[in-house]
Design a protein around this motif. Structure first.
Motif, PDB file in Angstrom:
ATOM      1  N   GLU A  81      -8.202   3.262   1.287  1.00 37.37           N
ATOM      2  CA  GLU A  81      -7.255   2.145   1.216  1.00 37.37           C
ATOM      3  C   GLU A  81      -7.305   1.517  -0.173  1.00 37.37           C
ATOM      4  O   GLU A  81      -8.378   1.348  -0.757  1.00 37.37           O
ATOM      5  CB  GLU A  81      -7.573   1.106   2.300  1.00 37.37           C
TER       6      GLU A  81
ATOM      7  N   GLU B 220      -8.862  -7.138  10.283  1.00 34.10           N
ATOM      8  CA  GLU B 220      -7.922  -6.534   9.317  1.00 34.10           C
ATOM      9  C   GLU B 220      -7.436  -7.569   8.314  1.00 34.10           C
ATOM     10  O   GLU B 220      -7.265  -7.266   7.126  1.00 34.10           O
ATOM     11  CB  GLU B 220      -6.707  -5.926  10.031  1.00 34.10           C
TER      12      GLU B 220
ATOM     13  N   GLU C 163      -8.071  -6.537   4.594  1.00 32.55           N
ATOM     14  CA  GLU C 163      -6.917  -6.168   3.783  1.00 32.55           C
ATOM     15  C   GLU C 163      -6.444  -7.306   2.886  1.00 32.55           C
ATOM     16  O   GLU C 163      -6.056  -7.065   1.734  1.00 32.55           O
ATOM     17  CB  GLU C 163      -5.757  -5.715   4.690  1.00 32.55           C
TER      18      GLU C 163
ATOM     19  N   ALA D 218      -2.156  -4.942   8.987  1.00 31.16           N
ATOM     20  CA  ALA D 218      -2.116  -4.259  10.285  1.00 31.16           C
ATOM     21  C   ALA D 218      -3.223  -3.235  10.358  1.00 31.16           C
ATOM     22  O   ALA D 218      -3.710  -2.755   9.332  1.00 31.16           O
ATOM     23  CB  ALA D 218      -0.776  -3.548  10.478  1.00 31.16           C
ATOM     24  N   GLY D 219      -3.590  -2.889  11.579  1.00 34.66           N
ATOM     25  CA  GLY D 219      -4.588  -1.843  11.733  1.00 34.66           C
ATOM     26  C   GLY D 219      -4.592  -1.283  13.142  1.00 34.66           C
ATOM     27  O   GLY D 219      -4.072  -1.897  14.084  1.00 34.66           O
TER      28      GLY D 219
ATOM     29  N   GLN E  30       0.832  -1.204   0.000  1.00 36.76           N
ATOM     30  CA  GLN E  30       0.000   0.000   0.000  1.00 36.76           C
ATOM     31  C   GLN E  30       0.862   1.247   0.000  1.00 36.76           C
ATOM     32  O   GLN E  30       2.024   1.214   0.398  1.00 36.76           O
ATOM     33  CB  GLN E  30      -0.942   0.018   1.203  1.00 36.76           C
TER      34      GLN E  30
END
Ligand SMILES: Nc1nc2c(ncn2[C@@H]2O[C@H](COP(=O)(O)OP(=O)(O)O[C@H]3O[C@H](CO)[C@@H](O)[C@H](O)[C@@H]3O)[C@@H](O)[C@H]2O)c(=O)[nH]1
Ligand SMILES: [Mg+2]
Length: 195
Positions: free
Chosen positions: A154, A101, A105, A86-87, A67
């Motif tokens: 995102e 997450e 993701e 991750a978050g 990202q």
């Protein structure tokens, strides 16, 4: 530490209070030799977070996400970082948050996550703590494309790769995210030793 007789906070100035709060804190610090110094430090209050390494010990693969990271871009560094999912906790438990997450993701619904350790990432600037997990996965756990939340900006690419290839990217400086490096090295020691 609260209640530490060597530390006396004398003033806190809020420099910014938007997404996170940035404070300038003045305090008297009693040195080991007994002398007192007046110091100021900027402290950035960032929500704690959670991260996990998805690993398949049969196929010896891991799942990472790529990202855009604005701070790296602004430093003129490569900005499309390959990281473990991750978050930020946002009020949830670390276990619940990381499972969500992983699905949002990476598109995997894992059965279990194992907590391995907790770390502060920039102790001089922020008390932000990251809760680290590892999670076994298999292709059967894939439930969606992942990609993150579009309405939050995102735009995440899911990257499944050989574990040894990921470690080689660390060694070549192509994976530079510290949480991801910690998890890959943990996996080398405890989950997928060299053979
Ligand atoms: N409006 C707004 N939104 C923001 C801002 N900063 C982040 N966000 C939004 O907050 C969300 C953060 O995504 P998460 O998946 O929760 O976190 P992350 O950025 O992947 O990882 C964070 O936690 C990791 C583990 O603790 C950290 O390693 C990483 O640096 C980061 O803090 C994203 O939707 C992003 O758009 C901001 O300044 N303003
Ligand atoms: Mg994230």
């Amino acid at each position: 530490m609260h209640g530490d007789a060597r530390i006396n906070v004398t003033h806190t100035e809020v420099l910014s209070d938007d997404w996170n709060r940035l404070e300038k804190v003045s305090f008297d610090y009693t040195r080991v030799d007994g002398a007192t110094q007046s110091l100021t430090r900027e402290v950035y209050h960032v929500d704690d977070g959670a991260t996990a390494l998805l690993y398949d010990s049969v196929r010896r693969t891991v799942v990472l996400v790529r990202q855009f990271r604005l701070p790296s871009h602004l430093r003129g560094k490569p900005a499309y970082l390959l990281e473990a999912p991750a978050g930020l906790l946002d009020g949830s438990s670390a276990e619940a948050r990381i499972k969500d997450e992983i699905e949002e993701e990476a598109g995997y619904r894992v059965k279990s996550v194992e907590r391995v350790f907790e770390a502060v990432m920039m102790p001089g600037s922020t008390g932000h703590r990251v809760h680290f997990f590892v999670a076994p996965y298999s292709p059967a756990d894939k439930v969606s494309d992942g990609g993150g939340l579009r309405h939050e900006g995102e735009d995440i690419e899911v990257v499944e790769m050989g574990f040894d290839d990921a470690l080689a990217m660390v060694n070549r400086g192509e994976i530079v995210d510290a949480k991801t490096m910690l998890l890959l090295q943990y996996a080398r020691i405890h989950l997928l030793p060299a053979r």
